[in-house]
Scaffold this motif. Sequence first.
Motif, PDB file in Angstrom:
ATOM      1  N   UNK A  28      10.664  14.480   7.909  1.00  0.00           N
ATOM      2  CA  UNK A  28      10.549  15.936   8.078  1.00  0.00           C
ATOM      3  C   UNK A  28      10.406  16.280   9.563  1.00  0.00           C
ATOM      4  N   UNK A  29       9.556  15.546  10.293  1.00  0.00           N
ATOM      5  CA  UNK A  29       9.392  15.769  11.735  1.00  0.00           C
ATOM      6  C   UNK A  29      10.707  15.539  12.480  1.00  0.00           C
ATOM      7  N   UNK A  30      11.405  14.480  12.124  1.00  0.00           N
ATOM      8  CA  UNK A  30      12.681  14.182  12.778  1.00  0.00           C
ATOM      9  C   UNK A  30      13.695  15.292  12.541  1.00  0.00           C
ATOM     10  N   UNK A  31      13.763  15.778  11.321  1.00  0.00           N
ATOM     11  CA  UNK A  31      14.680  16.877  11.006  1.00  0.00           C
ATOM     12  C   UNK A  31      14.332  18.119  11.820  1.00  0.00           C
ATOM     13  N   UNK A  32      13.042  18.407  11.962  1.00  0.00           N
ATOM     14  CA  UNK A  32      12.614  19.555  12.760  1.00  0.00           C
ATOM     15  C   UNK A  32      13.013  19.376  14.223  1.00  0.00           C
ATOM     16  N   UNK A  33      12.788  18.198  14.786  1.00  0.00           N
ATOM     17  CA  UNK A  33      13.139  17.932  16.181  1.00  0.00           C
ATOM     18  C   UNK A  33      14.649  18.037  16.425  1.00  0.00           C
ATOM     19  N   UNK A  34      15.426  17.658  15.436  1.00  0.00           N
ATOM     20  CA  UNK A  34      16.878  17.720  15.558  1.00  0.00           C
ATOM     21  C   UNK A  34      17.440  19.090  15.206  1.00  0.00           C
ATOM     22  N   UNK A  35      16.581  19.956  14.673  1.00  0.00           N
ATOM     23  CA  UNK A  35      17.031  21.274  14.262  1.00  0.00           C
ATOM     24  C   UNK A  35      17.903  21.250  13.013  1.00  0.00           C
ATOM     25  N   UNK A  36      17.737  20.237  12.196  1.00  0.00           N
ATOM     26  CA  UNK A  36      18.531  20.123  10.970  1.00  0.00           C
ATOM     27  C   UNK A  36      18.002  21.071   9.900  1.00  0.00           C
ATOM     28  N   UNK A  37      18.895  21.776   9.266  1.00  0.00           N
ATOM     29  CA  UNK A  37      18.526  22.686   8.182  1.00  0.00           C
ATOM     30  C   UNK A  37      18.763  21.979   6.857  1.00  0.00           C
TER      31      UNK A  37
END
Length: 124
Positions: A58-67
Amino acid sequence: MANVEVSLKEMMTAVEGALGAAVVDYTSGMALGTLGGGKDLDLAVAAAGNTDVIRAKVRTMEHLGLKGEIEDILITLGGQYHLIRLVNSRQGAGLFTYLVLDRQRSNLAMARHQLKRIEADLEV
């Protein structure tokens, strides 16, 4: 709708090759219920460890801006599949199902399909 106990029993019986199952609260890392496992598969330890996996993703997705939302996470070992599926219903927010499969006796595609169906009926 099925409660945690019924859902765990269904995971263990409806999915060929199931070795252990858990329903876990990933905000706390605590298992709401487990079934199966054994001395070589401590589901309470696995629940806590897989909570870290979800939080990291979840943190990685947030850092990458993944929706979008995580559907499931697959961890492949030499003899097992570990399948983590986030519960996406309002009643199951913050929960995931965890299923350990014997790689030789299971069909991964069918296991994912069955777990999705079971998760949809889960009521906590």
